[in-house]
Design a protein around this motif. Structure first.
Motif, short mmCIF file in Angstrom:
data_model
loop_
_atom_site.label_atom_id
_atom_site.label_comp_id
_atom_site.label_asym_id
_atom_site.label_seq_id
_atom_site.Cartn_x
_atom_site.Cartn_y
_atom_site.Cartn_z
N PHE A 90 0.96 -1.13 -0.07
CA PHE A 90 0.07 0.27 0.02
C PHE A 90 0.75 1.25 0.00
CE2 PHE A 90 -2.62 -3.34 1.92
CZ PHE A 90 -3.72 -3.28 1.50
N ILE A 91 0.50 2.36 -0.87
CA ILE A 91 1.26 3.28 -0.96
C ILE A 91 0.29 4.40 -0.63
CG2 ILE A 91 2.73 4.96 -2.15
CD1 ILE A 91 3.52 2.51 -4.01
N PHE A 92 0.34 5.54 0.20
CA PHE A 92 -0.78 6.31 0.32
C PHE A 92 -0.29 8.00 0.15
CE2 PHE A 92 -0.85 2.78 3.48
CZ PHE A 92 -2.36 2.33 3.27
N GLN A 93 -1.15 8.68 -0.22
CA GLN A 93 -0.85 9.94 -0.37
C GLN A 93 -0.37 10.82 0.79
OE1 GLN A 93 -4.42 12.62 -1.59
NE2 GLN A 93 -3.55 14.28 -1.50
N GLN A 94 -0.57 10.46 1.96
CA GLN A 94 -0.17 10.99 3.12
C GLN A 94 1.06 10.52 3.60
OE1 GLN A 94 -1.39 13.79 4.27
NE2 GLN A 94 -3.15 13.94 2.84
N PHE A 95 1.67 9.19 3.02
CA PHE A 95 2.85 8.58 3.17
C PHE A 95 2.62 7.72 4.52
CE2 PHE A 95 4.43 12.99 2.61
CZ PHE A 95 4.57 13.04 1.21
N ASN A 96 1.77 8.04 5.61
CA ASN A 96 1.59 7.12 6.78
C ASN A 96 2.84 6.57 7.32
OD1 ASN A 96 -0.88 7.92 6.27
ND2 ASN A 96 -1.80 5.78 5.93
N LEU A 97 3.94 7.43 7.17
CA LEU A 97 5.00 6.90 7.91
C LEU A 97 5.05 7.18 9.50
CD1 LEU A 97 7.64 8.15 5.52
CD2 LEU A 97 6.90 5.83 5.75
N ILE A 98 5.61 6.47 10.44
CA ILE A 98 5.72 6.66 11.93
C ILE A 98 6.67 7.74 12.05
CG2 ILE A 98 5.86 5.76 14.04
CD1 ILE A 98 4.71 3.06 12.68
N PRO A 99 6.11 8.82 12.62
CA PRO A 99 7.20 10.05 12.73
C PRO A 99 8.24 9.84 13.83
CG PRO A 99 5.08 10.74 13.60
CD PRO A 99 4.90 9.10 13.06
N LEU A 100 8.01 8.77 14.62
CA LEU A 100 9.05 8.72 15.71
C LEU A 100 10.13 7.62 15.22
CD1 LEU A 100 7.00 8.58 18.87
CD2 LEU A 100 8.42 10.64 18.04
N LEU A 101 9.87 7.02 14.36
CA LEU A 101 10.83 5.93 13.66
C LEU A 101 11.64 6.52 12.51
CD1 LEU A 101 8.63 2.74 13.59
CD2 LEU A 101 10.07 3.48 15.26
N ALA A 103 13.80 6.24 8.83
CA ALA A 103 13.36 5.59 7.51
C ALA A 103 13.70 4.15 7.55
CB ALA A 103 14.27 6.49 6.36
N ILE A 104 14.91 3.80 7.79
CA ILE A 104 14.93 2.27 7.92
C ILE A 104 14.17 1.39 8.83
CG2 ILE A 104 16.99 2.16 9.43
CD1 ILE A 104 18.14 0.31 7.45
N GLU A 105 13.75 2.07 10.05
CA GLU A 105 12.90 1.40 10.86
C GLU A 105 11.53 1.33 10.34
OE1 GLU A 105 15.28 2.62 15.20
OE2 GLU A 105 13.51 4.03 14.29
N LYS A 141 14.47 10.73 10.76
CA LYS A 141 12.85 10.75 10.97
C LYS A 141 12.22 11.30 9.73
CE LYS A 141 13.29 9.53 15.73
NZ LYS A 141 14.90 9.32 15.79
N PRO A 142 10.89 10.93 9.54
CA PRO A 142 10.07 11.43 8.52
C PRO A 142 10.21 12.94 8.49
CG PRO A 142 8.89 9.58 9.08
CD PRO A 142 10.05 9.66 10.19
#
Length: 223
Positions: A90-101, A103-105, A141-142
């Motif tokens: 799944f690839i989302f417009q809002q990225f939906n990355l976890i901000p405290l992790l 990039a590699i995490e 981090k993001p």
């Protein structure tokens, strides 16, 4: 060859206090393995419902949806979870990355959820490098990354379990034109070089040139 995704006379009806809302209305379609499909239509036309159904996040009210020849309406929640985890990205417009992790995490997280350990770090590094994230940014981090870099991390996260099918919801919607074109070139390369099946929801008609086929949906019906 068995289609990657097949809808047979699918309707999705949401019952609300104000009355029933028909999000999908007798949709029949087939998407072959390795196709790049653009799904287009006005707001409220049923694009998101269609994508959610392809992603096993919802099941039809009527009709049948098959993912890799499996009828999702007959599967348990655990079976649907495994189908999503092992076969879909799944690839989302809002990225939906976890901000405290970092990039590699963020990329490693699906592997950990799938039972992987520290040995998966090399795979994460390789896939981040493949999508254009440099070594010095792996621990960022993001919030420390640009929008284009965040979307590349999100694509790497979607790819880490090597899914056959990628579902992209407005993947360039938060990016400038140049960065959006780079992301689309990356998705096109994944289809052509790795044989990924890609279904992309977009409002942008200029992106349809990347697709093999455009599916237009209006009022829950395929035109």
């Amino acid at each position: 060859m068995t289609p990657a995704i097949r809808f047979h006379d699918v309707s999705k009806i949401y019952s609300l206090k104000s009355g029933d809302v028909i999000a999908l209305d007798h949709v029949t379609l087939s998407i072959e393995k390795g196709e790049f499909i653009a799904v287009m239509g006005p707001s409220g036309s049923g694009k998101s419902t269609l994508l959610n159904m392809m992603g096993c996040l919802d099941i039809p009210t009527h009709g049948k949806v098959f993912i890799n020849d499996q009828n999702i309406g007959e599967m348990s929640d655990d079976e649907l979870t495994m189908l999503r985890r092992n076969h879909l990205g799944f690839i989302f417009q809002q990225f939906n990355l976890i901000p405290l992790l970092s990039a590699i995490e963020n990329v490693r997280l699906p592997l950990i959820l799938n039972g992987g350990g520290d040995e998966c770090t090399l795979n994460c590094r390789n896939i981040l490098q493949a999508v254009g994230i440099s070594e010095e940014r792996l621990d960022h981090k993001p919030p420390e990354l640009s929008g284009g870099q965040q979307q590349r991390v999100a694509i790497a996260r979607a790819l880490i379990n090597d899914p056959e099918i990628l579902l992209a919801d407005e993947p360039t919607g938060n990016l400038d034109t140049k960065t959006g074109a780079q992301i689309m070139d990356l998705l096109s390369r994944l289809q052509k070089e790795e044989g990924k099946t890609i279904i992309m929801v977009t409002h942008d008609p200029t992106l349809s040139r990347y697709a093999d086929r455009v599916i237009r949906i209006v009022d829950g019906r395929i035109e």
